[in-house]
Design an enzyme around this catalytic site. Sequence first.
Site, PDB file in Angstrom:
ATOM      1  N   CYS A  36       0.821  -1.268  -0.049  1.00  0.00           N
ATOM      2  CA  CYS A  36      -0.088  -0.035   0.147  1.00  0.00           C
ATOM      3  C   CYS A  36       0.910   1.150  -0.023  1.00  0.00           C
ATOM      4  CB  CYS A  36      -0.845   0.062   1.114  1.00  0.00           C
ATOM      5  SG  CYS A  36      -0.090   0.200   2.659  1.00  0.00           S
ATOM      6  N   ASP A 109       9.750   1.760  10.568  1.00  0.00           N
ATOM      7  CA  ASP A 109       9.082   0.747   9.590  1.00  0.00           C
ATOM      8  C   ASP A 109       9.100  -0.648   9.951  1.00  0.00           C
ATOM      9  OD1 ASP A 109       7.965   0.595   6.901  1.00  0.00           O
ATOM     10  OD2 ASP A 109       9.745   0.334   5.990  1.00  0.00           O
ATOM     11  N   GLU A 110       8.173  -1.449   9.470  1.00  0.00           N
ATOM     12  CA  GLU A 110       7.956  -2.940   9.731  1.00  0.00           C
ATOM     13  C   GLU A 110       7.311  -2.726  10.942  1.00  0.00           C
ATOM     14  OE1 GLU A 110       7.612  -4.539   7.190  1.00  0.00           O
ATOM     15  OE2 GLU A 110       9.050  -4.099   5.669  1.00  0.00           O
TER      16      GLU A 110
END
Length: 242
Positions: A36, A109-110
Site C-alpha cells: 500500500c 518501518d515494519e
Amino acid sequence: MTPTSLVVPDAVPAAGDRRRHPAPAHLVFFHGPMDCGKSTLALQVDHNQRRQGRHGLLLTQGDRSGSPQISSRVGLQRDAVDLEPGTDVRLLVRERWAAGSRVDYLIVDEAQFLTGEQVEQLAELVDESHVDVYAFGLTTDFRTRLFTGTQRLFELADDVQRVQVQVLCWCGLPGLLNARVVDGTMVREGATVVVADTAPAPAPASEDATEPAVRYQVLCRRHYVRGQLEPTPTGPGQLALR
Ligand SMILES: [Zn+2]
C-alpha cells in the site's frame, strides 16, 4: 512546530515538571495491507522532517541484510537501524544522544513486528523525551489478525491512520487483507513469519529444495473468505474473458 525548543521560564515558580514541557510530541501510526506504499510514505515523512532541519533515526525490522535499509517499491531507500525483538528503543536513542547526535524524531518501518514492550518504549520517548515517532506497518497477518506491534500501536498511538493509497484485489475492490499462498493455494493457518513488507518473498536459497513456494497476495474481504486468488472463467456471474 519546534518540539525541541525550550519553553521560556514562567514568572510564576515552576510547579513541578508541568512548567517545563516543550511542545508535545506525538506517536503516529500509519497502517495498511502489503504494497500500500507504507515504506514510501515513511521515507516521504522523513524527507519532510529533514527539510525542516530536524534530525531523525530510521528503524526497521526483519532486515537480515548486512546494511539495513528502509526501501520502497518506487526506488527510494535510506539506511536504517535493524531492531531486534529485545532491543530497548529508549537505550538506542539515549546512546545517540550520548554520542552527541540529535534525535528529534523516529521513523519506524515494519512496525507490525514490534513487541508490546517496544511500543510502550516508543510512547515513553514521546511523553518523557518529546521525540516524535512515526510508525508504519501492516494491519493484519494472513490469518486476518492484528500483528502484535500493530495491536499495541492501535491501543497507544495518539493518531492512527490507514494509508490511503489503495491496493486493489484482482476483482477491482479495495484489497485489505494479506493472503498467504503456498504452492498456489491460500492457507489460513501457520506461523506468522517475519517477512519484511518490501522484501518480495526473499525465499533465502535454502538447502532444502523441497520447501514450498510461499508468496503473499492482497485480497478484498470477500475473496479472502472464499480463498479465491483469481477470476474463475466458469464461476457464476463471471464474465469469461478468455
Ligand atoms: Zn476481490
